[in-house]
Motif scaffolding. Structure first.
Motif, PDB file in Angstrom:
ATOM      1  N   VAL A 160      18.095  40.863 -31.243  1.00 39.87           N
ATOM      2  CA  VAL A 160      17.794  39.458 -30.929  1.00 39.87           C
ATOM      3  C   VAL A 160      18.866  38.935 -29.977  1.00 39.87           C
ATOM      4  O   VAL A 160      20.068  39.076 -30.245  1.00 39.87           O
ATOM      5  N   ALA A 161      18.441  38.348 -28.871  1.00 40.94           N
ATOM      6  CA  ALA A 161      19.372  37.752 -27.913  1.00 40.94           C
ATOM      7  C   ALA A 161      19.725  36.338 -28.365  1.00 40.94           C
ATOM      8  O   ALA A 161      18.829  35.499 -28.516  1.00 40.94           O
ATOM      9  N   PRO A 162      21.008  36.044 -28.598  1.00 41.99           N
ATOM     10  CA  PRO A 162      21.388  34.712 -29.075  1.00 41.99           C
ATOM     11  C   PRO A 162      20.886  33.574 -28.194  1.00 41.99           C
ATOM     12  O   PRO A 162      20.471  32.526 -28.702  1.00 41.99           O
ATOM     13  N   GLN A 163      20.911  33.766 -26.865  1.00 42.60           N
ATOM     14  CA  GLN A 163      20.530  32.678 -25.984  1.00 42.60           C
ATOM     15  C   GLN A 163      19.073  32.279 -26.169  1.00 42.60           C
ATOM     16  O   GLN A 163      18.718  31.101 -26.042  1.00 42.60           O
ATOM     17  N   LEU A 192      20.034  36.801 -20.714  1.00 39.31           N
ATOM     18  CA  LEU A 192      19.835  36.719 -22.161  1.00 39.31           C
ATOM     19  C   LEU A 192      21.142  36.630 -22.931  1.00 39.31           C
ATOM     20  O   LEU A 192      21.131  36.426 -24.141  1.00 39.31           O
ATOM     21  N   GLY A 193      22.269  36.790 -22.244  1.00 40.09           N
ATOM     22  CA  GLY A 193      23.567  36.666 -22.903  1.00 40.09           C
ATOM     23  C   GLY A 193      24.403  37.925 -22.760  1.00 40.09           C
ATOM     24  O   GLY A 193      24.035  38.872 -22.059  1.00 40.09           O
ATOM     25  N   ARG A 194      25.554  37.921 -23.422  1.00 41.91           N
ATOM     26  CA  ARG A 194      26.452  39.076 -23.388  1.00 41.91           C
ATOM     27  C   ARG A 194      25.851  40.226 -24.191  1.00 41.91           C
ATOM     28  O   ARG A 194      25.288  40.034 -25.267  1.00 41.91           O
ATOM     29  N   ALA A 195      25.990  41.429 -23.659  1.00 40.30           N
ATOM     30  CA  ALA A 195      25.494  42.600 -24.374  1.00 40.30           C
ATOM     31  C   ALA A 195      26.168  42.714 -25.739  1.00 40.30           C
ATOM     32  O   ALA A 195      25.531  43.080 -26.735  1.00 40.30           O
ATOM     33  N   ASP A 196      27.448  42.384 -25.798  1.00 37.82           N
ATOM     34  CA  ASP A 196      28.193  42.479 -27.052  1.00 37.82           C
ATOM     35  C   ASP A 196      27.760  41.430 -28.065  1.00 37.82           C
ATOM     36  O   ASP A 196      28.092  41.548 -29.248  1.00 37.82           O
ATOM     37  N   ALA A 239      28.487  28.365 -18.110  1.00 39.92           N
ATOM     38  CA  ALA A 239      27.780  28.668 -19.347  1.00 39.92           C
ATOM     39  C   ALA A 239      26.305  28.430 -19.078  1.00 39.92           C
ATOM     40  O   ALA A 239      25.932  27.805 -18.078  1.00 39.92           O
ATOM     41  N   ALA A 240      25.463  28.920 -19.978  1.00 39.24           N
ATOM     42  CA  ALA A 240      24.023  28.759 -19.792  1.00 39.24           C
ATOM     43  C   ALA A 240      23.630  27.289 -19.836  1.00 39.24           C
ATOM     44  O   ALA A 240      24.200  26.494 -20.588  1.00 39.24           O
TER      45      ALA A 240
END
Length: 386
Positions: A292-295, A278-282, A184-185
């Motif tokens: 907006v990228a959640p991460q 930046l996170g999952r595309a979904d 995970a990040a």
């Protein structure tokens, strides 16, 4: 080829040793290994999805099931070349072969690669018994034993484990040459905490399809190439790539194209050439036409000294299409929600401000340190009226 050799491992040293021997046999040309955890309530369904009675695709050493977090489970076909290339490149980046403390589940790719790296280093790993869960106290004892041997010394953790160890005072972490953090990040605040405690943390990005981490601290390992493709999707090439998916030629053809694996993640490469995931595309949030990228929002929230971790998801909204929603785990007394929203606004502007924000004691997990975003979404939807 013959059907896969199913090896059940429940986190005890004895079961990990059975898996280690089976993996070494597979690396030498023996039957392909399918590692599974009997403690997983869905293990029988997962086994059935791997078609255990069918011959394994040619050249497969390990058949690694995915977590199924983005759909139905898939079996990733890993060759001996991919596994060994990854292990050698990891040691090269970290500073040479060394002794490993295995503290993550061996039936996931991160833990299994500790077995492969240890084999190449000529020394079996010291196995932490995780059959009853992860214990900082047990980790400290095991670390003390390992650090008495000739180094260098390494271990691999997920962010939640690193957090618990730091909360417990460090538990011998500073003695390791490198602590690889993946699954995970790695939040910026957690990295700062670890560095302040004298821990050399290395953030790893990768997945089963890349035989574990293939980008360390934003820089690809030797022999690995990274590029940003259509829709800002991260694409990876190199000998670490899997050969495809078990009995799924169409999905293999869609994901593995001309020597490049098209991940489901979005990212960018900064001016220094480092990959930023930046996170999952979904998982991207489209709020009022702005993506907006959640991460990025999570990083803004966890930069607050009173926030231990956070998970940001999209909730449906009649006006905006979607809104940013956040579950926040405080490190002590919860800070004012308005303060966190202003921090997000200052960093990201209005679209990045969580319209829904709830404090929770912990984040639900799915797999080795991965936050269960579907569970977080359901929790936040229930508390917001969305």
């Amino acid at each position: 080829m013959a059907p896969p050799r199913v090896v059940w491992t429940d986190g005890t040293p004895a079961s990990v040793e059975r898996l280690r021997r089976a993996v070494l046999d597979a690396l030498g040309g023996g039957p392909a290994v399918l590692p599974l955890d009997p403690r997983n309530p869905g293990s029988e369904e997962l086994l059935a999805a791997m078609a255990p009675d069918e011959p394994v695709e040619e050249g497969t050493a390990v058949l690694m099931p995915t977590s199924g977090s983005t759909g139905s489970p898939k079996g990733v076909l890993l060759s001996a070349r991919a596994l060994l290339t990854s292990a050698n490149a990891t040691h090269e980046r970290l500073g040479g072969p060394g002794r490993w403390l295995l503290a993550t589940p061996a039936h996931y790719i991160g833990g299994l690669q500790v077995l492969v790296r240890s084999h190449l280093a000529g020394a079996p790993p010291l196995v932490l018994d995780t059959s009853g869960g992860f214990s900082p106290e047990a980790f400290e004892v095991a670390a003390g034993q390992l650090l008495q041997t000739q180094g260098p010394h390494y271990t691999a953790l997920v962010p939640t484990q690193l957090t618990r160890l730091l909360d417990a005072g460090g538990a011998g972490l500073a003695g390791f040459g490198s602590v690889v953090v993946g699954g995970a990040a790695l939040p910026d605040e957690l990295r700062r905490r670890a560095t302040a405690a004298g821990v050399n943390v290395v953030s790893a990005y990768g997945m089963s399809e890349t035989a574990s981490g293939c980008v360390y601290d934003g820089v690809a390992l030797r022999g690995v190439r990274v590029q940003i493709g259509e829709g800002e999707r991260i694409e990876i090439s190199g000998d670490v790539l899997a050969d495809g998916y078990r009995l799924r030629p169409d999905e293999t053809a869609a994901a593995f194209v001309d020597g490049w694996f098209h991940t489901g993640d979005v990212g960018r490469i900064d001016g220094a050439g480092r990959l930023e995931v930046l996170g999952r595309a979904d998982d991207l949030i489209n709020t009022g036409g702005v993506k907006v990228a959640p991460q990025v929002v999570e990083q803004a929230l966890t930069a607050h000294p009173s926030v231990a971790s956070a998970c940001v998801v999209a909730l449906p909204d009649a006006k905006w299409g979607q809104v940013v929603a956040a579950a926040v785990v405080p490190s002590g007394a919860p800070p004012p929600a308005a303060q966190l929203r202003e921090a997000a606004r200052a960093e990201l502007g209005g679209p990045g401000v969580p319209k829904v924000l709830r404090f929770v004691s912990e984040l639900p997990l799915l797999g080795p340190g991965k936050v269960d975003r579907a569970a977080v979404r359901a929790l936040l939807r229930g508390s917001s009226g969305h």
